[in-house]
Design a protein around this motif. Structure first.
Motif, short mmCIF file in Angstrom:
data_model
loop_
_atom_site.label_atom_id
_atom_site.label_comp_id
_atom_site.label_asym_id
_atom_site.label_seq_id
_atom_site.Cartn_x
_atom_site.Cartn_y
_atom_site.Cartn_z
N ASN A 165 -9.22 0.85 -1.13
CA ASN A 165 -9.04 -0.60 -1.23
C ASN A 165 -9.64 -1.12 -2.52
OD1 ASN A 165 -8.82 -3.34 -0.80
ND2 ASN A 165 -9.14 -3.13 1.40
N LYS A 166 -8.93 -0.86 -3.61
CA LYS A 166 -9.50 -1.18 -4.92
C LYS A 166 -8.82 -2.37 -5.58
CE LYS A 166 -6.44 2.13 -7.15
NZ LYS A 166 -6.26 3.22 -8.09
N TYR A 167 -7.92 -2.99 -4.87
CA TYR A 167 -7.18 -4.08 -5.51
C TYR A 167 -7.97 -5.38 -5.53
CZ TYR A 167 -3.47 -0.73 -5.06
OH TYR A 167 -2.72 0.40 -5.15
N MET A 218 5.78 5.26 8.11
CA MET A 218 5.59 6.69 8.32
C MET A 218 4.22 7.16 7.86
SD MET A 218 9.18 8.54 7.63
CE MET A 218 8.46 10.13 8.08
N LYS A 219 3.84 8.30 8.36
CA LYS A 219 2.53 8.85 8.06
C LYS A 219 2.40 9.19 6.57
CE LYS A 219 0.34 12.81 9.80
NZ LYS A 219 0.56 13.90 10.77
N LYS A 220 1.29 8.76 6.00
CA LYS A 220 1.08 9.02 4.59
C LYS A 220 0.02 10.08 4.39
CE LYS A 220 2.61 4.48 3.22
NZ LYS A 220 2.03 3.14 3.34
N VAL A 221 0.05 10.65 3.21
CA VAL A 221 -0.81 11.78 2.94
C VAL A 221 -2.27 11.37 2.83
CG1 VAL A 221 -0.69 11.71 0.42
CG2 VAL A 221 -0.97 13.90 1.58
N LEU A 222 -2.52 10.15 2.44
CA LEU A 222 -3.89 9.72 2.29
C LEU A 222 -3.99 8.21 2.34
CD1 LEU A 222 -3.67 8.84 -0.93
CD2 LEU A 222 -4.13 11.25 -1.24
N ILE A 231 -5.04 4.87 0.83
CA ILE A 231 -5.29 4.40 -0.54
C ILE A 231 -6.60 3.63 -0.56
CG2 ILE A 231 -4.38 3.08 -2.46
CD1 ILE A 231 -1.65 3.26 -1.08
N ASP A 242 3.48 8.92 -1.08
CA ASP A 242 2.46 9.49 -0.22
C ASP A 242 3.01 9.94 1.13
OD1 ASP A 242 0.26 9.16 -1.98
OD2 ASP A 242 0.20 7.04 -1.50
N LEU A 243 4.30 9.78 1.36
CA LEU A 243 4.88 10.17 2.65
C LEU A 243 4.83 11.70 2.80
CD1 LEU A 243 8.12 7.98 2.93
CD2 LEU A 243 5.91 7.61 4.06
N ILE A 244 4.20 12.15 3.87
CA ILE A 244 4.06 13.61 3.99
C ILE A 244 5.26 14.29 4.64
CG2 ILE A 244 1.57 13.87 3.93
CD1 ILE A 244 1.49 13.68 6.92
N ARG A 271 0.84 -1.21 0.00
CA ARG A 271 0.00 0.00 0.00
C ARG A 271 0.87 1.26 0.00
NH1 ARG A 271 -5.46 -1.07 -0.41
NH2 ARG A 271 -5.56 -3.32 -0.28
N PHE A 272 2.07 1.11 -0.54
CA PHE A 272 3.02 2.22 -0.60
C PHE A 272 3.17 2.62 -2.06
CE2 PHE A 272 6.94 4.52 -0.39
CZ PHE A 272 7.07 4.95 0.92
N ASP A 312 10.77 3.71 7.31
CA ASP A 312 10.02 4.60 6.43
C ASP A 312 8.68 4.04 5.97
OD1 ASP A 312 12.15 6.41 6.55
OD2 ASP A 312 13.23 5.26 5.05
N LEU A 313 8.57 2.72 5.96
CA LEU A 313 7.33 2.11 5.48
C LEU A 313 6.15 2.40 6.39
CD1 LEU A 313 8.47 -1.36 4.20
CD2 LEU A 313 7.67 0.59 2.88
#
Ligand SMILES: [Zn+2]
Ligand SMILES: [Zn+2]
Ligand SMILES: [Zn+2]
Ligand SMILES: [Zn+2]
Lengths: 154, 154, 154, 154
Positions: free
Chosen positions: D152-154, D144-148, D150, A90-92, A35-36, D141-142
């Motif tokens: 769940n469309k997979y 870390m906080k993400k901007v949004l 994703i 997506d890392l902010i 999901r990265f 890093d995996l």
């Protein structure tokens, strides 16, 4: 390496424009396992831009990074000379940095071109391949003089 | 699997046409180490064709096969559903067959689509992913029930 | 391929013993990303057994499967001829099957040796490399006659 | 980074000794395609030494580097903490340097341990992982906080 709040690249496309392309490319990421999402936008010597994303696999180690995907795409259309590549995730809180495998893949096509490590807000850091992969091993090294001939025992 | 001397694929493009595209794609191969050129042409669900070639690296194991290159290219443009892929090489006496890594990469996107293993003269063999990678491990398997929870010790 | 409820391998170690070794090897798996532990136990031509596990990486595609790890380990100690490899995972309802990359890696060292796909309860399925990777591409194929010399343009 | 004509490592084994082990490990290299032999010797936190070599494949990109082989070997025996790794090749005029993929693989297990890039005559250069892979992407890093999130469309 430096922060560039705004700048113009030599081919008409701005660094900001290249980063925007990498952010758009990120939308196509196939990453059901991590999901990265990662996107990349590659500027070729003649100003053409190629974009790519990561493509994962159930066997994790057979997946593909966005940067390598993008370079392969360009090579598959006859390009082997590049000026810069922008990377987006997506890392902010962090500028997304290429993995070692991608640095080696970039280095195959020269050590002096630029890499833009970006954040989703468009800010970025600029580094070149030599900074990202110091004392690198490259195409030239395979043909260097070796200490001995290996016996043909295979 | 069978030899098809001539046939028409369901989307207007013939198998012969797809193989021709893979032969053309082979011309862009970047393979200074193996001198083994490979090309691929991928037919998406809607009839669009993507092409790719192998892209090698001084660190041999970081290179890319033509088949994976081509699938990644399609995914990077929003495609995840495929009907067939044709593969071409310079081997005159043998139908070029995908490596295990590429078979696994293809399988991520389904087990029932077709692979055309060709020779430079355009003759080919048709196999599907299930035949090329029997009893395969795929996306579904990662979420199957496991015998025990792994302790969070990492 | 068949279920073998119990059997004895030719070198004193039973298939059950080899599978037990693969289950033990699984305990060392470094898989913080997938939490999918895999172990392998490889029987060399002279009866020596090597064991290995998967080793993942934050850059998913740079990780290593248990099967390849184990074969590399054996090669690093001078072994290149193998009789069988057992594979173990935590999946309770399914015989764990090698990925395509590992099948290709096994095939480098011959097409006629055995692979035991096991469950945690010790039951297993036996297949050989040729069944797992039909119409495979191998070491011999790289030196086959090609249709044309590639121009030295790299 | 510096040349060390002679020095003693903290665990009894000298750097020279570790390099000698990497030179010996090189003898087992399976590299029928590149004929480029590489060996590695890894010093674990408790003084134990593991050795490995490169293992190539007819599908070049499925091969394994000496450094990754060696680390995987150690992990498969329960080790995840390392002090140093020495690398050896047959190049007489050049200190053999790890590829980007191996730098990333090393980095998974910390950024502050040492790498000895050697020549066949035993001379070497010392660098640490941070120098070899600056601004690296790692396990932390995996998460870390993400901007949004994703979809769940997979
Ligand atoms: Zn990468
Ligand atoms: Zn392949
Ligand atoms: Zn595998
Ligand atoms: Zn390497």
């Amino acid at each position: 390496w430096l922060h560039h709040p705004a700048s113009v690249h030599q081919d008409g496309i701005t660094v900001e424009g290249l980063i925007r392309r990498s952010l758009e490319a990120k939308e196509f990421a196939y990453c059901p396992y991590s999901r990265f999402r990662v996107g990349a936008a590659l500027l070729a010597h003649d100003g053409k831009v190629f974009t790519g994303c990561n493509v994962e696999n159930a066997c994790y180690n057979l997946g593909m990074c966005a940067e390598r995907n993008t370079i392969c795409k360009a090579v598959s259309e006859g390009y082997r000379s590049f000026k810069a590549v922008a990377i987006a995730s997506d890392l902010i809180d962090q500028f997304i940095s290429p993995c070692g495998g991608c640095r080696q893949f970039m280095r195959e096509f020269g050590t002096s071109w630029d890499v833009y490590l970006s954040k989703p807000d468009g800010s970025y850091v600029e580094m070149n391949i030599s900074e990202l992969l110091p004392v690198s091993f490259g195409p030239e090294d395979l043909s260097m003089k070796k200490v001995l001939k290996i016996p043909n025992k295979y």
